[in-house]
Write an enzyme that holds these catalytic residues in place. Structure first.
Site, PDB file in Angstrom:
ATOM      1  N   CYS A 114       5.409 -12.486   8.398  1.00 35.35           N
ATOM      2  CA  CYS A 114       6.563 -11.905   9.087  1.00 35.35           C
ATOM      3  C   CYS A 114       7.058 -12.763  10.248  1.00 35.35           C
ATOM      4  O   CYS A 114       8.211 -12.638  10.669  1.00 35.35           O
ATOM      5  CB  CYS A 114       6.226 -10.501   9.583  1.00 35.35           C
ATOM      6  SG  CYS A 114       5.795  -9.357   8.249  1.00 35.35           S
ATOM      7  N   HIS A 247      11.727  -8.620  14.689  1.00 32.96           N
ATOM      8  CA  HIS A 247      11.240  -8.393  13.332  1.00 32.96           C
ATOM      9  C   HIS A 247      11.304  -6.903  13.045  1.00 32.96           C
ATOM     10  O   HIS A 247      10.860  -6.076  13.844  1.00 32.96           O
ATOM     11  CB  HIS A 247       9.808  -8.900  13.198  1.00 32.96           C
ATOM     12  CG  HIS A 247       9.122  -8.471  11.942  1.00 32.96           C
ATOM     13  ND1 HIS A 247       9.693  -8.619  10.698  1.00 32.96           N
ATOM     14  CD2 HIS A 247       7.916  -7.870  11.746  1.00 32.96           C
ATOM     15  CE1 HIS A 247       8.870  -8.144   9.777  1.00 32.96           C
ATOM     16  NE2 HIS A 247       7.789  -7.682  10.384  1.00 32.96           N
ATOM     17  N   ASN A 277      10.999  -3.384   5.941  1.00 37.39           N
ATOM     18  CA  ASN A 277      10.392  -4.621   6.418  1.00 37.39           C
ATOM     19  C   ASN A 277      10.543  -5.690   5.343  1.00 37.39           C
ATOM     20  O   ASN A 277       9.919  -5.604   4.285  1.00 37.39           O
ATOM     21  CB  ASN A 277       8.911  -4.368   6.730  1.00 37.39           C
ATOM     22  CG  ASN A 277       8.195  -5.585   7.283  1.00 37.39           C
ATOM     23  OD1 ASN A 277       8.684  -6.703   7.211  1.00 37.39           O
ATOM     24  ND2 ASN A 277       7.005  -5.367   7.827  1.00 37.39           N
TER      25      ASN A 277
END
Length: 320
Positions: A114, A247, A277
């Site tokens: 990520c 993020h 996500n």
């Protein structure tokens, strides 16, 4: 004046298939309310047949090039952040390069899950500042749905597929550009967020595994720390920041990080509700969304941040 990497265009791409919480609840023991309460997610996009990390990356790159007003043959560097490459090798960046019709440029992948886009941005920024390229494509692209265990309701509801990209141009300026980046990693936390397979260990792709509560706790602390760190290096304070582009892991993490920094929630770009996500794609996806809807404008001071498996985490400050 110094040579800086200036963001001159952004782009993003999402698979056409949009999956709502209600649709997901038909195949998984969950509900719309359960997902929203814990994550803030309402929907995600899932890649279909023929859609890959590289095809999504190419679509996002084309949009970024159009926004920048340059042609693909001007690109001297492609850095693609992904944990879900099309092949073990060669790098998916080279597939994007070929799809864009570029016969020769630097092209490689970066793997930091990520945080991958922040790692890719930092690498590209330093290569552009060092004279390796005058124009660079920095891309985050993932097909994370192909790593999910659809029987595990605590993880499969969290992720989606997509891509985001930006174009960097070398400019001699003090007014715009990437002002500072800071990156970190701590491999002691491998077992909190990982995929239980790999070429060298099991010979399989594996499935994503996560201990959510522990990841949440580390995320809030690490993200607040690295945001303060990168702002100090850049010579700015949180109250000077126009926009934070984080993020998009979990709305609760975004809210907790903002509170820890004393940032107003309306200064934080949130897309997790619609995209879930998307790992390395989430920061550039959120950035492109906010640029195209007019929130982020030239001259704004923005901070990008992310944390992912490893653990890895990082942040960047830029004058857009």
């Amino acid at each position: 004046m110094s040579r800086r990497s200036v963001i001159i265009g952004t782009g993003s791409a999402l698979p056409p298939r949009r999956v709502t919480n209600a649709e997901l609840a038909e195949r998984v023991d969950t509900s719309h309310d359960w997902i929203v309460e814990r994550t803030g997610i309402h929907a995600r996009h899932i890649a279909g047949d023929g859609e890959t990390t590289a095809t999504l990356a190419t679509d996002a790159a084309r949009k970024a090039l159009d926004a920048a007003g340059i042609t693909a043959d001007q690109i001297g560097l492609i850095v693609l952040a992904t944990a879900t490459p099309d092949q073990t090798f060669p790098a998916s960046a080279t597939r994007v390069q070929t799809a864009l019709g570029i016969n020769d440029c630097i092209a490689f992948d970066v793997a930091a899950v990520c945080t991958g886009f922040l790692y890719a941005l930092s690498v590209a920024d330093n290569m552009v500042k060092g004279g390796m390229a005058d124009y660079a494509l920095v891309i985050g692209s993932e097909t994370f749905s192909r790593l999910l265990d659809w029987e595990d309701r605590t993880t499969c509801v969290l992720f989606g597929d997509g891509a985001g990209a930006l174009v960097l141009q070398a400019q001699n300026t003090e007014d715009r550009g990437i002002l500072a980046t800071r990156l970190h990693a701590d491999g002691r936390h491998n077992d909190l967020l990982y995929v239980d397979g790999g070429v060298s260990t099991t010979g399989t792709v594996g499935k994503l595994r996560m201990k959510g509560k522990e990841v949440f706790r580390h995320a809030v602390v690490n993200l607040a720390d690295v945001l303060n760190e990168v702002l100090e290096v850049a010579g700015h304070t949180p109250d000077e920041v126009d926009w934070v582009v984080p993020h998009q892991a979990n709305k609760r993490i975004l809210d907790a990080t903002a509170r820890k920094l004393g940032l107003a929630p309306e200064r934080v770009i949130v897309t997790v509700d619609q995209h879930a996500n998307t790992s390395a794609a989430s920061v550039p996806l959120a950035l492109d969304t906010a640029v195209r809807d007019g929130r982020i404008k030239q001259g704004d001071l923005i901070v990008l941040e992310a944390m992912g498996g490893g653990f890895t985490w990082g942040a960047a400050v830029a004058r857009f």
